[in-house]
Structures are given as structure tokens and as C-alpha cells.
Design a protein around this motif. Sequence first.
Motif, short mmCIF file in Angstrom:
data_model
loop_
_atom_site.label_atom_id
_atom_site.label_comp_id
_atom_site.label_asym_id
_atom_site.label_seq_id
_atom_site.Cartn_x
_atom_site.Cartn_y
_atom_site.Cartn_z
N TRP A 157 54.10 38.75 49.88
CA TRP A 157 54.91 37.65 49.35
C TRP A 157 53.99 36.48 49.05
CZ3 TRP A 157 59.90 36.61 47.97
CH2 TRP A 157 60.33 35.28 47.95
N GLN A 158 54.09 35.96 47.84
CA GLN A 158 53.34 34.78 47.43
C GLN A 158 54.32 33.72 46.94
OE1 GLN A 158 50.39 35.67 44.45
NE2 GLN A 158 49.53 37.39 45.59
N MET A 159 54.04 32.46 47.22
CA MET A 159 54.93 31.40 46.77
C MET A 159 54.13 30.14 46.47
SD MET A 159 58.51 30.06 48.40
CE MET A 159 57.81 29.20 49.79
N VAL A 160 54.51 29.46 45.39
CA VAL A 160 53.91 28.20 44.98
C VAL A 160 55.04 27.25 44.60
CG1 VAL A 160 52.51 27.04 43.22
CG2 VAL A 160 51.75 29.23 44.18
N THR A 161 54.96 26.00 45.03
CA THR A 161 55.97 25.01 44.65
C THR A 161 55.30 23.82 43.98
OG1 THR A 161 55.96 23.60 46.63
CG2 THR A 161 57.24 25.65 46.74
N SER A 162 56.09 23.07 43.25
CA SER A 162 55.57 21.88 42.56
C SER A 162 55.24 20.76 43.53
CB SER A 162 56.57 21.40 41.51
OG SER A 162 57.83 21.13 42.09
N ASP A 163 55.65 20.90 44.78
CA ASP A 163 55.30 19.91 45.79
C ASP A 163 53.97 20.21 46.47
OD1 ASP A 163 57.35 18.17 45.42
OD2 ASP A 163 58.57 18.87 47.10
N GLY A 164 53.28 21.24 46.01
CA GLY A 164 51.95 21.52 46.52
C GLY A 164 51.84 22.63 47.54
N PHE A 165 52.96 23.30 47.84
CA PHE A 165 52.87 24.40 48.80
C PHE A 165 52.30 25.64 48.12
CE2 PHE A 165 54.48 28.31 50.67
CZ PHE A 165 54.07 28.15 51.99
N VAL A 166 51.37 26.29 48.79
CA VAL A 166 50.82 27.57 48.36
C VAL A 166 50.77 28.47 49.58
CG1 VAL A 166 48.87 28.78 47.35
CG2 VAL A 166 49.41 26.46 46.58
N GLY A 167 51.46 29.59 49.54
CA GLY A 167 51.50 30.47 50.70
C GLY A 167 51.51 31.94 50.33
N GLN A 168 50.99 32.75 51.22
CA GLN A 168 50.95 34.19 51.01
C GLN A 168 50.94 34.89 52.37
OE1 GLN A 168 47.72 35.53 48.52
NE2 GLN A 168 47.73 37.59 49.38
N HIS A 169 51.68 35.97 52.49
CA HIS A 169 51.56 36.82 53.67
C HIS A 169 51.87 38.25 53.28
CE1 HIS A 169 55.96 37.11 54.31
NE2 HIS A 169 56.01 35.81 54.08
N ARG A 170 51.38 39.18 54.06
CA ARG A 170 51.60 40.59 53.78
C ARG A 170 51.86 41.33 55.08
NH1 ARG A 170 45.47 42.80 52.33
NH2 ARG A 170 44.46 42.06 54.23
N GLY A 171 52.49 42.48 54.96
CA GLY A 171 52.81 43.25 56.15
C GLY A 171 52.90 44.73 55.84
N SER A 172 52.87 45.53 56.87
CA SER A 172 53.00 46.97 56.73
C SER A 172 53.98 47.48 57.78
CB SER A 172 51.64 47.66 56.92
OG SER A 172 51.07 47.29 58.16
N VAL A 173 54.56 48.64 57.52
CA VAL A 173 55.45 49.30 58.48
C VAL A 173 55.20 50.80 58.41
CG1 VAL A 173 57.83 49.81 59.13
CG2 VAL A 173 57.25 47.53 58.29
N PHE A 174 55.04 51.41 59.57
CA PHE A 174 54.89 52.86 59.69
C PHE A 174 56.06 53.38 60.52
CE2 PHE A 174 50.80 51.00 59.05
CZ PHE A 174 50.15 51.85 58.17
N SER A 175 56.70 54.44 60.06
CA SER A 175 57.89 54.91 60.77
C SER A 175 57.93 56.43 60.84
CB SER A 175 59.16 54.40 60.08
OG SER A 175 59.36 55.05 58.85
N MET A 176 58.72 56.90 61.80
CA MET A 176 58.89 58.33 62.02
C MET A 176 60.17 58.55 62.81
SD MET A 176 56.04 61.02 63.46
CE MET A 176 55.53 59.83 64.69
N GLY A 177 60.90 59.62 62.49
CA GLY A 177 62.13 59.87 63.21
C GLY A 177 62.68 61.26 62.95
N ALA A 178 63.71 61.62 63.71
CA ALA A 178 64.36 62.92 63.54
C ALA A 178 65.80 62.81 63.99
CB ALA A 178 63.65 64.00 64.35
#
Length: 453
Positions: free
Chosen positions: A165-186
Motif C-alpha cells: 500500500w502506497q499513499m501520498v497526500t497534498s498535505d505532505g504525507f508519503v507512506g508505504q507498507h507491505r505484508g505477506s500471509v502464508f496459510s494452510m488448512g484442511a
Amino acid sequence: MSASTPSSASPDPSMLHDLVAAALKAGADAAEAAMARRASLSVGVRNAALEDVEREESTDLGLRVFIGKRQATVSSSDLSDATRGRLVERAIAMARLAPEDPYASLAPKDLLAPAPHADLDLYDPSERSAEQLEAAAIAVEAAAMAVDGVSRSEGGDASWSSSEWQMVTSDGFVGQHRGSVFSMGAGVIAEKDGQMERGGEHRALRHLEDLPSAEEIGKTAGERAVARVGARKIASTTAPVIFDNRMATQVLSPLLGAISGTAIARGSSFLKDRLNKLVLPAGVDLIDDPLRPRGHGSTPFDDEGVRVEKRAIVEDGILNTWLLNTASAAQLGMTTTGHASRGLVGPSGVSAHNVHLSAGEGTLDDLMAQAGTGLLITSMFGPSMNGNTGDWSAGVSGFWFENGERAYPVSEVTVAGNLIELYARLQRAGDLQFRHAFNSPSLLFDKVAIAGK
């Protein structure tokens, strides 16, 4: 395929800066641009045979503009220069035609999260190919089928996903973060004397190394199915009810919805008059911690760029705060709490981050011993609630217990009560586990209406 796909080819953040600048040039008073990228791969098997493979790769762009107190949002999955130009034109045109919203604005500049943002260890670049996922799905299914009493499979699955996720605003905010998910089930079916019952287990974690083994997950799935065989109906009664730690959050989740700033602003909440009052027993805390490393709901900033912090939503039983985004805070004459949640279309809503109810003492067995006789709930479906009064009911299944010991499985049961009254009487075990974005220990309620046969 590598789980690092989204970040390995991340678009230049200057694209978002350019989009915001173009919106301002076209007549916007303020603007916010965001980009969401996702890649995922999942594999499902049944009876050790490949059943499905799903692959997703997407990149979406969103733009929100403000003209006075009017706002509009547009989005696209086409990142071309021409499309970005049209996005700006459409957003400006829509905003000029939109009705005024006195609470519409970007987040206050003094509340924006500063850079650099916290590293919460949400991303694992480990690679899992389709072949590896298929092998894991077969292994977890086999472990479930190996449990004595299991007769057939509903399938095994394994997956990974990665997002940014990346975000920029006209008020000067600049942000970015990323994530991962690993799953398994039955999921499997156990059978005895013509009776069949389903059971399953599914785990999902941020890092591959934290995921339990296929054998452990599969064994749990099989054992749950076998334990439910022979379920009975019970007569309607009033008795102690225990929600195990997997189900307890489902009776607590209406509390979070009831303290959402949007619900409070509408006046449609059964807790609207309870701020700074007891809503849980003394000594009980409900904590929201968006900065917990590897947490499912962790984030360095909310979806409006506001800084986040660990806070006690409920402390010593007393409700301390509403959950607020910028608009609901303005409507209530308060300050955003950093709980804005939004996609790429429409204004932001409200959502909690990593929430947990503080643990009590003892085990689930200790709660049953304390209650003596009653209903242990291990599965729930179809909950319904009156948001204005807190009257709540849900279909459940689980186990009837007597003298503190499980006696037999039960099904086709409904439990009901008023959540204000139930919350005031909850008692906690000490079996809190951090498995999801919302976690709770097992909970005992001393007297609940049970509708059976």
C-alpha cells in the motif's frame, strides 16, 4: 513464484506525487492518491488430487479530491498516462457536482505519521511455488485423513499472498507498507453409526517460519471432526455458556462495531451512552495494538496517513474511547484516533487494528469446572443483532458438559441475550493466543438463554 513479486517491481512513488499535483492544478483544494498491489497463489487438493490453482496479480490506483467541502473518489487498474489524466478530470468533475459534506477533509497535518515509519516485520520474501503449495496441501489433508474415525476429505489447501500500500497526500504525507500471509488448512468429515460431522483447521501467519506443520494442522482438523460425531439436540434451558478462545471474539466483535465513530455519529449504537463508563467487568482490558510485530492487523499508519499507537479501548472495564476516523471525529467534535480504514473507492470508514481481550487465569477446563454444567461453544453461524439495543443471538454447536467434564457433543442450538448484560458478567480463562487480528481467551457467561429442541 516469489512472494516478493509486488515489491520487486513497485511503481515509482513519483506517480502518486504527480497524480496529486495534477489534481491540484485541475482545481482541487486538496487531494490524496493511493496505490494497492497484491499477488497471491493458492492451491487446493481433494483426495490427494489437484483440484484448483488460483493466481492473482493486481495493481489499482485511487484518487480522492476535495473542492471546498465536496469530495469525490475514482479508481482504475490502468496505470497509463492517458488513464491517469482521465482519472483527474473525472474526479474534479464529480467533486464539483457532489453534495457538500461539512466533515469532509484530509486528516489534520499535525496528526500524520512521521517518516520513517516503523518496521513491524510484516513481510516475508520466502518463495513458495505452486508445486510446494500442492505438496503442503496434500500433506495437511493426509494428516487429517490419518485420524481414526475420519471417513472422507473436504480438501486441503495452501497459499501465500503479498500486498503493498502506497499513499501520498497534498498535505505532505508519503507512506508505504507491505505484508505477506502464508496459510494452510484442511477440512474433513468423520462418520460413525451413520452420523457424519465436519471438522477443520486453518492457520494463516505473516511469516512462513511461524506456520505450524502440515501434520499439526491436519491432526487438529481430524480430531475436531471426530469429537463432534454423535452430536445431540438438547432441550431449551438457561445455563452457563462458555465460548472457547476461537469463538469468543465473535461475541465480542459487536462491541467494536458499537464504538465505531460512524455508528456513534448516527446514534445507532447500543453503547452510545457508555463512554467513560463500565462496559466490561472491573479488571478487564481490551487493547488495540497496531504496532505489534508480525500482527495480522498491524500497520505503521491508518488509511488516512494518521499515526497509530497502542491504546486501551477498555481499561479496568471502562470504555475509554470511540474508534474514529477524520470525518467521524469532526462530526463528534473530537480528534481522530487513527482508525481510518478505506479501499480505493469512497471515503474512509472505521476499523480496529490488532485487538485482544486481556487474559484471566486458569484453563478452559478450569472454566468448565467453575461452571459445573452448561454448554461449551466451539462453532458458530448466523449471528444476528439489534444494533440499537444489543439484543443478540447466534446458531451454535459444541459440547454439553456436566460436573466440569465434557459429556457429549451438541448441535442445532441457538444462544441469545443482551450484550450489555452479557459483557457485564463475562469471566476469562488464561488461554489467550495471538492467532488473528482479534483475539480473546475463552469466556464464561454464567446464565444464557439456550434454545434447543
